[in-house]
Structure formats: structure tokens, C-alpha cells
Write an enzyme that holds these catalytic residues in place. Structure first.
Site, PDB file in Angstrom:
ATOM      1  N   GLU A 106     -10.013  -1.511 -29.847  1.00 55.70           N
ATOM      2  CA  GLU A 106      -8.773  -1.602 -30.601  1.00 55.70           C
ATOM      3  C   GLU A 106      -8.907  -2.289 -31.959  1.00 55.70           C
ATOM      4  O   GLU A 106      -8.152  -1.962 -32.881  1.00 55.70           O
ATOM      5  CB  GLU A 106      -7.727  -2.362 -29.759  1.00 55.70           C
ATOM      6  CG  GLU A 106      -7.286  -1.644 -28.500  1.00 55.70           C
ATOM      7  CD  GLU A 106      -6.513  -0.372 -28.824  1.00 55.70           C
ATOM      8  OE1 GLU A 106      -5.577  -0.419 -29.627  1.00 55.70           O
ATOM      9  OE2 GLU A 106      -6.873   0.689 -28.282  1.00 55.70           O
ATOM     10  N   SER A 509      22.549  -6.086  31.534  1.00 53.54           N
ATOM     11  CA  SER A 509      22.020  -7.110  32.438  1.00 53.54           C
ATOM     12  C   SER A 509      21.099  -8.102  31.752  1.00 53.54           C
ATOM     13  O   SER A 509      20.764  -9.135  32.334  1.00 53.54           O
ATOM     14  CB  SER A 509      21.281  -6.436  33.596  1.00 53.54           C
ATOM     15  OG  SER A 509      22.152  -5.606  34.316  1.00 53.54           O
TER      16      SER A 509
END
Length: 940
Positions: A106, A509
Site C-alpha cells: 500500500e 407425575s
């Protein structure tokens, strides 16, 4: 003779020179004026463009959106929450070659220029004229510093004004920040594709590696991809070729800059670039329900911005191996149950076989079906069916679809389960022909049959379908409340509804242990006998008479199954008449232990009616099962609605000694700076902070858990529920050969099936049911939910020590007959040592043979530090003489105590059984007739 020149013949050079200089003078003046005007204009333009520049100092306060990361309890990353996937890292953690790759790619003169590069700008301007004339964007004019200025302070508009501002800010940045600080901002802000912001996240998202694990070739790729992530995607062949070409350029620049050698560049160029998909796979798939619950909690605690942009580090309680096993066990259990209820038909049926490949591609298969495949039936006969498949992904031109993947067969034996599914969970007749189940044009789901390792893939398949019923599973540490696994359904992709935390269903139950615990609190004992016989009571919420004014009784289960009640008729049940699972069968006087082990309905309602519903209501609120329980006897059989999470929490409190725990899925949360902002188990400990250790015992941390039930009562129920596994409806777990307890639960017409199972250090709850409640045939908690718990525990407990249940101080163990609860002696037929509160144990004559744990005289020790003397009976203790005890060889588990007590009784001599009455005087052991099946009852 002298020639005379006339004026016309004289040369005009001076005059021409004067005119030329006049033109030059005027051009100079005009140029000067023009230049001055242009300079003034440019100056004014620059001043106007840069007069409102943001402060460079704001960069030092820069706080980019950082994703929050979620980790399991074992440290594994399981999810991320973000608007931008970014992990901000300091420049010191970025490998040197990775930094150099960006500089070479860059901005080669990054370390020498002062923010902008005149040479680079001039070169870009000259090469950019043709691009500008062609209408293309001119690039390559910005340094790394300028790019940081553009990204952070200037903006991305395409104009000369922006470029001027960019250069001006870049120069200021160079004065205020070091090169490393500028490069750090650059590397952490750019977008790299695949949802990754910043180089650290890019390394993870693209290659699945930390930055220090990257190869040189991968570093060069990261440096080039910021140019345009959409142009260099590695999973697109054309773009990958473009990326490889660009990588050669970047590596060449690194060679030119002296960062690497040509040999290193050649080796890097030879590397392939293989992207990975993060946060995919079984572990991440299994954790989806858990992660969503964590997301909801963090969102509630800290808000959306902090959750998605605050960079939180979230440590959860999840055990990834348990979660995987939980998902596998739940899915397998649901699939197995679903096959018992028959085949519901194909995904679709093509009207013709023309262009069947295109039509098959248009049929959408259910999400998250693993290795199941979508197939079309080409031909069906009595004995088999021919199947065809299409590729699940688009193939490259040079790729062929293997014959083993494109064709298959379905045999009669492979669809034997596929009886026709009927209403209410019933099924049709046995399958005798393949073509009676599938036909040509049917689009179905199939699973390839497994083969031995090394063999070619099979072309034989099994018929499959996504289960109609769904369910949830939770695994919890009963002592801390840490949720170790949470599976909210068959598939998160198919349904995000969490059946562990959101589904309110009747526990049936599975609620009974809390009714019996209330009875123990009210003075009953495990050996107390309650009549198991028909129970009828008038309902206070019904007023129904027939035409003659006679009261209507509800019939038996068989009678109701054979008739079709209208909703009005169902409401006209003036009398409440609970029944056992085996409708019409009752077993007379039965102990509380048998009531739980065999899950008796009638005796449970009779017990609740005898002591009143107030203790049951109070206990159900204390354990957090219900918020507003109702004083109706049906609630004693679990008619209220609750969640699996609440039930698991209540069972945790029961088996940990009666201490209420808060279910937790978060252990710790740290903010973006690493500061702990939440700690689930932080306690006040003044003695923990010492400058110098002076010896002595470790600090005694306070137990802040609320005591919701007496520890002895809690152990009594835990001990009774061990009998559910050993002798009752949870017998499926008995083969695991471990200290386990549990309770089944089944509601009316099998709408909801439950099993709550536990070991001393783990509670597992499973619920099974259709999301829109409907009958599931004759399924029970024992047949549908218990196998899931067993499958789960068999795997997660493998290799772990067999730890006994902890016995609290104050428990007296006395020998009783298991069936009748009558007192007996150790070693008698069908005897058990039952757990009693001191003084409540039954006795025969002068026989007082008990084993007490921390309950006073003749104590045999306990888990909480009591001494353990030898088991010599109550004869000495009754005279006020305490047996001697030593700390050496103390047994703290029930099995050891039982072994010693049994050995003492089996010894020859009269001292082994003092004051023992003649065995013929003992009550006769009663046996149950008829023998009750080891199935759970229903809630009727």
C-alpha cells in the site's frame, strides 16, 4: 561609387525585438496576475476546505465497534455478537512480516514521508488522466496515513476537496502520532471481506488462524484483499486466480524492499489459499439455543450497543461435550418415538416425471437434517424402490456426479416402521409392500446406510422423516445452578422457540415428589401407608345433572376412549375421579415410597386431600415451580403449567440438601478493556485478602443459598426417588449401574411426557410433546423421555467415578419391609434401610436396630463431618452410652454403611440380633396383586 541606402532598405530588427519583448512582458504580467489569482483561489479553496478539520486528538480516543465473543465454560468460542466483526489488537501483536506486507503493498515510502507522498501523487496523477478521460475512478493516490485520515476523519466522497482535506489531516497526524500508532489504526479499521473488520478478525474469519499462525502467503493475501474484498474472494475460481496474481506482485514488492528473500517469496507463491468457515460445525450448531439465551440475558443487562459493539468477553457455563451429547440424545429420542407413530407421507409428489431434476431442485427440504438426503422415487415395487438424487451444490464443469451419490435403493425391511400415521398417535397395519408406502414421483427424505471403514459408500438407504413432536433437554449442576447443557428443540434452524425456558406445559407425575415432600414435612414418613383405592370428590367448579336430575360420574379411561365426548359433555364432570395408569386397578394400602416408585395417582390425590393443598401450594412456590398455584387436587398430579428449567431447578434444590439455587448460564462478563463487570459467584470474604499468610484453615465462605426444605426431608425424597430407578417407572436407567434417581411424568392422553433424572452432581430434565398439544398415542414419560435421559447420561457419565448421594446429619436409617413399610431386621427378606427423621422410625417390640447419621446417639457418621462408630445396635445407645468413633476409615456412602450393617447381622452369635423377636411374629410381607407394569401413570 558609393551606394546609398534608402529608409525602405534599412533593417527593422530592433522594432521586431521590441514587439516580441512587449508580448513576453504582457504574457508574463498576465501569467503573474493569473498565477496570483489562481494561488489566491487555491489558497482560499484550501483554507475553506481545511478550516473545519476535525481534531487529530480524537484519534487517540477512537473506540471502534468491537464484537462481543461468547465462550463455553471450557474456553471454546461458541458465538460472536456484532454489527462489525472486529477484534481491536495493538500493533505489538501483529507479526512483523504482516506489517511489512501491508507497507509494501500500500505505501512503500510509509516510513519516510510526512503523511503524503508527492512522488506517488504525481505518478498517480499522470497515469490517472487516461482513466479519468474514460470515466474510471483514479486510485492509488493515498498513503496509509491518508487512508486512515479518510476512514476516520474525512469521509469517502470522491472529490478534490476531500483529497485536500485528507492530505492536510495526514500531515497533522504525522506530527501527533507515531508511525506504529498510525499503522495500528489502519490495520484495525479496514474491511477484509467475509464480514471481517480489522486484520485480527480477518485472519480468523478467512483462514481460521491467529495472526501468529499465518503463513507468508496468507499474510500477503490479507495485504492485498483490502484493495477490494469482493474482487478477491477465494471461493470463486476466477477471483481466486486474480488474488494469486496480485499476491505475486505483493511478494515481489516485499523482495524489492528487502523484507524477504526471493526464496521465501517463491515458497509463499507456491502455497494454496484455502478459506475456512468459522462458527460452523457440530459444536456451534448444538449450542444455538444456549447462545440465544445468553444473548437475551446480556441484552437485558447491558443493552444493544454494548452487546453488539462493546467488545464484551462472555464466559458461559456451557459444557460443549455435554451440549453435543444432549442434542444428539434428544434428536435421536424424538426420531425413535416418531417412528413408533408411523409415516406421514412424502415432502411432495411430482405430477409428472418430465424434467424431474428441475422439479426436485425446487422442493425445499427441511433445514438442519444432517446427513439425510432429499430423493425422488423413480420406481416402486413390492420389495424395493429405486431412488435418484441431484447434487446438493452446483458442480464445476469438470466435475462428475458419482453414481454412488446419484442413485440408490429402498428395501422393504428399511421401511418396516412406516405404517400409516393415524389420528391420536395410532398407526395403520403392518407394512407388507414398499409401493404401499412410497410411489413414483414421491420426494422423500432418506439416510444412507453405514458401511465399514474403508468400504465404498452404500447405495442402500433408510426412510426418514422429521419428528412431529418436539422437546427440550437441560443438564444442570444441582449445587451451583450452572446450566451445563440446554437443547431447546429438535432444531434451532427449524424453530427458535426454546422448549426449555419458554414452553409452559403440565409436568404430570414429575410434580409428585413435591407433594410427598410436603407430606413428610407434615409428619408422614416414607413408610406411612395411604389407601390406593377409588377416590371420588365433588368438584366445586362444575354443576351438571342429567335430565332426571341424577349426578354424572366420569367413566373409566377405557370407556372414555371408546366414546366421543363433546366439549360440553367433557365440561359436565361434576365429580373428580383420578385413576392410576392401569385404569381400574388399585392396590390397597401402599407406602409413600411405593406411591412415588409406582407413580400412583389415586393415593397421591388422597394424600393431598388428607393433608390439604396448602402445604403443597406453599412448597411449589418455595421451589419456584409455580408462581400462583391453585388449591385444586388435580394440581397434586401436576395439572399446573411450568417449564423444564423450573423443574430442573426445583429438583436441584431437592437433591442438594434443600438449598435453592438460581439457574445460571453466565459465569463472568468482561468489558472491552478486560474489566470484570459481572461475576456470577462473587461472594464477600473478608478473610480472603491477606497480605501475609499466617497459617490456619482456609476461609469459610458463607453459603447464601436459601434453605427451602429441611435437609433430612430433602434426602428422604432423594432416597425414595432412587427407588424409582431401582424398582419403579424409571427402571430403564437401572442398567447404567450408578447411583441415580428420577421421576417420570405423563399428562392426560399423553400430551406431555417428562423425565427428571439425576445423579449426586447432575440433574437432567427432558420434556417431549407436540408444540400444539395433541395426543401422542400411549406414550409415557417412561417410553419417550426416560430413554433420552438414559442415552445422555450413559455418555456424559462414562469414565466418571460412581459417587454416592450425600447423607445429611440427622438421618436415621431403619430396616423396613420394602413393600409394606413394616419394621423388620437387617438381612430379612425384601428389607431395605429406609430414611427417617430421628424418632419416627417404626419398631417391633424392643427391637431398636437403626443406623443414624449425625442424629445423636449410636450415630454411624455422615457426609457433613459426623463421627462414624461401629454398628452395634441401639442397645448401648439406649442406655446413654455413645459408641466410640474414630476419624480413620470413615464411610460416608450408604452402600458402605449397608455392607457393614449386613455383615454385623450375619455374624454368628446372639449379640448380632439383640432382643430379636421370633421371625414368625413379624408381619407377613404383602405382595401386590396384580403386579403393576413398570410404566408411568397418566394425569387423569
Amino acid at each position: 561609387m558609393t551606394e546609398t541606402l534608402t529608409p525602405l532598405d534599412q533593417p527593422d530588427t530592433p522594432k521586431k525585438r521590441s514587439r516580441f519583448w512587449n508580448i513576453v512582458k504582457w504574457l508574463f504580467i498576465v501569467g503573474l496576475v493569473g498565477g496570483l489569482i489562481a494561488a489566491i483561489v487555491i489558497f482560499v479553496f484550501i483554507v475553506r476546505s481545511t478550516r473545519d478539520l476535525p481534531s487529530v486528538q480524537s484519534l487517540s480516543e477512537y473506540s471502534p465497534p468491537v464484537m462481543s465473543r461468547v465462550h463455553a465454560g471450557d474456553g471454546k468460542l461458541i458465538s460472536e455478537f456484532r454489527t462489525e466483526a472486529r477484534v481491536f489488537v495493538p500493533i505489538e501483536t501483529v507479526p512483523t512480516n504482516l506489517q511489512r506486507a501491508f507497507v509494501s503493498s500500500e505505501d512503500q515510502r510509509f516510513y519516510t514521508h510526512n503523511g503524503w507522498d508527492p512522488k506517488g501523487l504525481l505518478r498517480a496523477a499522470l497515469t490517472g488522466v487516461p482513466k479519468y478521460l474514460q470515466g474510471k475512478r483514479v486510485g492509488g493516490t493515498s498513503t496509509i496515513t491518508q487512508q486512515v485520515a479518510k476512514n476516520f476523519l474525512v469521509g469517502d466522497d470522491y472529490s478534490i476537496r476531500r483529497k485536500v482535506r485528507e492530505i492536510a489531516i495526514a500531515r497533522r497526524m504525522e506530527e501527533a502520532l507515531s508511525k506504529d500508532e498510525i499503522l495500528e489504526l489502519y490495520l484495525n479499521d479496514n474491511y477484509f471481506g467475509r464480514g471481517a473488520y480489522g486484520v485480527a478478525t480477518a485472519s480468523l474469519n478467512i483462514f481460521g488462524k491467529n495472526m501468529d499462525q499465518l503463513t507468508l502467503g496468507e499474510m500477503a493475501y490479507l495485504a492485498l484483499v483490502v484493495k477490494g474484498p469482493s474482487n478477491y474472494e477465494l471461493d470463486v475460481p476466477v477471483e481466486k486466480d486474480r488474488a494469486l496474481a496480485r499476491r505475486r506482485y505483493v511478494l515481489g514488492r516485499m523482495v524489492d524492499d528487502g523484507y524477504i528473500t526471493q526464496e521465501q517469496a517463491d515458497a509463499a507463491n507456491a502455497e494454496d489459499l484455502i478459506p475456512v468457515d468459522r462458527l460452523l460445525g457440530d459444536e456451534y450448531l448444538a449450542a444455538e439455543y444456549f447462545v440465544e439465551e445468553a444473548r437475551k440475558q446480556i441484552y437485558t443487562m447491558y443493552g444493544q450497543d454494548e452487546l453488539y459493539e462493546g467488545g464484551l468477553s462472555i464466559r458461559t457455563t456451557l459444557d460443549t461435550s455435554m451440549q453435543l451429547e444432549g442434542r444428539r440424545a434428544l434428536r435421536r429420542g424424538l426420531e425413535m418415538m416418531d417412528r413408533r407413530h408411523g409415516y406421514r407421507g412424502p415432502l411432495a409428489t411430482l405430477d409428472s416425471m418430465d424434467d424431474w431434476k428441475l422439479k426436485l431442485a425446487e422442493v425445499v427440504a427441511p433445514a438442519d437434517i444432517g446427513d439425510w438426503r432429499k430423493a425422488i422415487v423413480l420406481e416402486a415395487s413390492d420389495t424395493s424402490a429405486k431412488l435418484a438424487f441431484i447434487p446438493e451444490v452446483e458442480l464445476k464443469e469438470e466435475e462428475d456426479f458419482p453414481e454412488t451419490d446419484s442413485r440408490g435403493t429402498l428395501a422393504l425391511a428399511d421401511i418396516a416402521w412406516a405404517k400409516k400415521a393415524l389420528a391420536k398417535g395410532a398407526v395403520g397395519p403392518e407394512v407388507t409392500s414398499v409401493k404401499s408406502v412410497v410411489k413414483t414421483g414421491d420426494v422423500i427424505l432418506v439416510q444412507r446406510k453405514p458401511v465399514k471403514e474403508g468400504e465404498a459408500p452404500s447405495t442402500e438407504y433408510n426412510l426418514r422423516q422429521v419428528p412431529k413432536a418436539n422437546g427440550g433437554l437441560i443438564a444442570m449442576d444441582p449445587n451451583t445452578g450452572r446450566v451445563l447443557a440446554m437443547v431447546g428443540g429438535y432444531s434451532f434452524e427449524q424453530s427458535q422457540f426454546n422448549r426449555v425456558t419458554q414452553a409452559k406445559r403440565q409436568p404430570g407425575s414429575a410434580f409428585k415428589p413435591f407433594v410427598y415432600a410436603a407430606a413428610l414435612n407434615e409428619g408422614f414418613t416414607p413408610s406411612s401407608q395411604i389407601l390406593d383405592a377409588p377416590f371420588v370428590i365433588e368438584r366445586s367448579d362444575a354443576d351438571c345433572e342429567d335430565e332426571r336430575g341424577d349426578l354424572q360420574l366420569r367413566g373409566s379411561q377405557e370407556e372414555r376412549d371408546e366414546s366421543e365426548f363433546t366439549s360440553e359433555e367433557e365440561e359436565c364432570e361434576r365429580f373428580y375421579k383420578p385413576e392410576n395408569y392401569n385404569a381400574g386397578n388399585f392396590y390397597g394400602l401402599s407406602t409413600l415410597r411405593l406411591g412415588i416408585e409406582k407413580s400412583r395417582n389415586a393415593m397421591t390425590v388422597r394424600l393431598a386431600n388428607e393433608m390439604g393443598m396448602a402445604p403443597v401450594m406453599r412448597l411449589s412456590k418455595d421451589f419456584g415451580i409455580y408462581d400462583e398455584p391453585r388449591p385444586e387436587l388435580a394440581w397434586a398430579l401436576g395439572a399446573g403449567e411450568t417449564t423444564v428449567l423450573r423443574m430442573a431447578t426445583a429438583y436441584s434444590a431437592m437433591i442438594n440438601g434443600g438449598k435453592m439455587v438460581e439457574p445460571r448460564i453466565l459465569d463472568r462478563v468482561q468489558d472491552g478493556d478486560g474489566k470484570t463487570v459481572f461475576n456470577a459467584f462473587e461472594v464477600e470474604c473478608a478473610d480472603c485478602r491477606q497480605d501475609d499468610y499466617l497459617g490456619g484453615p482456609p476461609p469459610n465462605l458463607p453459603d447464601t443459598r436459601e434453605q427451602v426444605i429441611d435437609p433430612v426431608t430433602a434426602y428422604q425424597m432423594t432416597y425414595i426417588m432412587q427407588g424409582v430407578v431401582e424398582n419403579g417407572t424409571g427402571a430403564r436407567l437401572r442398567s447404567l449401574g450408578r447411583p441415580l434417581g428420577g421421576k417420570t411424568g405423563t399428562t392426560n392422553d399423553s400430551f406431555d411426557n417428562w423425565f427428571m433424572g439425576f445423579s449426586p452432581d447432575l440433574v437432567v430434565g427432558v420434556y417431549v410433546g407436540v408444540d400444539t398439544p395433541e395426543q401422542m398415542g400411549r406414550e409415557t414419560g417412561s417410553s419417550s423421555a426416560a430413554p433420552i435421559v438414559k442415552d445422555f447420561l450413559e455418555t456424559v457419565l462414562e469414565g466418571q467415578a460412581k459417587v454416592p448421594f450425600r447423607i445429611p446429619d440427622g438421618v436415621t436409617l431403619a430396616p423396613v419391609n420394602r413393600a409394606t413399610g413394616e419394621p423388620t431386621y437387617i438381612g430379612a427378606p425384601d428389607f431395605i434401610l429406609e430414611a427417617f427423621k430421628p424418632g419416627t422410625e417404626p419398631t417391633v417390640g424392643s427391637l431398636k436396630r437403626t443406623i443414624r447419621v449425625g442424629s445423636g446417639t449410636d450415630s454411624l457418621g455422615g457426609f457433613f463431618g459426623s463421627d462414624l462408630p461401629s454398628a452395634t445396635g441401639d442397645d448401648k445407645a439406649s442406655e446413654g452410652e455413645e459408641a466410640e468413633a474414630t476419624d480413620e476409615g470413615v464411610e460416608t456412602d450408604l452402600e458402605a454403611v449397608l455392607d457393614r450393617a449386613t455383615n454385623a447381622v450375619n455374624d454368628t452369635g446372639t449379640e448380632a440380633r439383640p432382643d430379636m423377636p421370633d421371625e414368625t411374629k413379624l408381619p407377613e410381607v404383602q405382595t401386590e396383586k396384580p403386579v403393576e407394569k413398570a410404566l408411568d401413570d397418566g394425569l387423569y
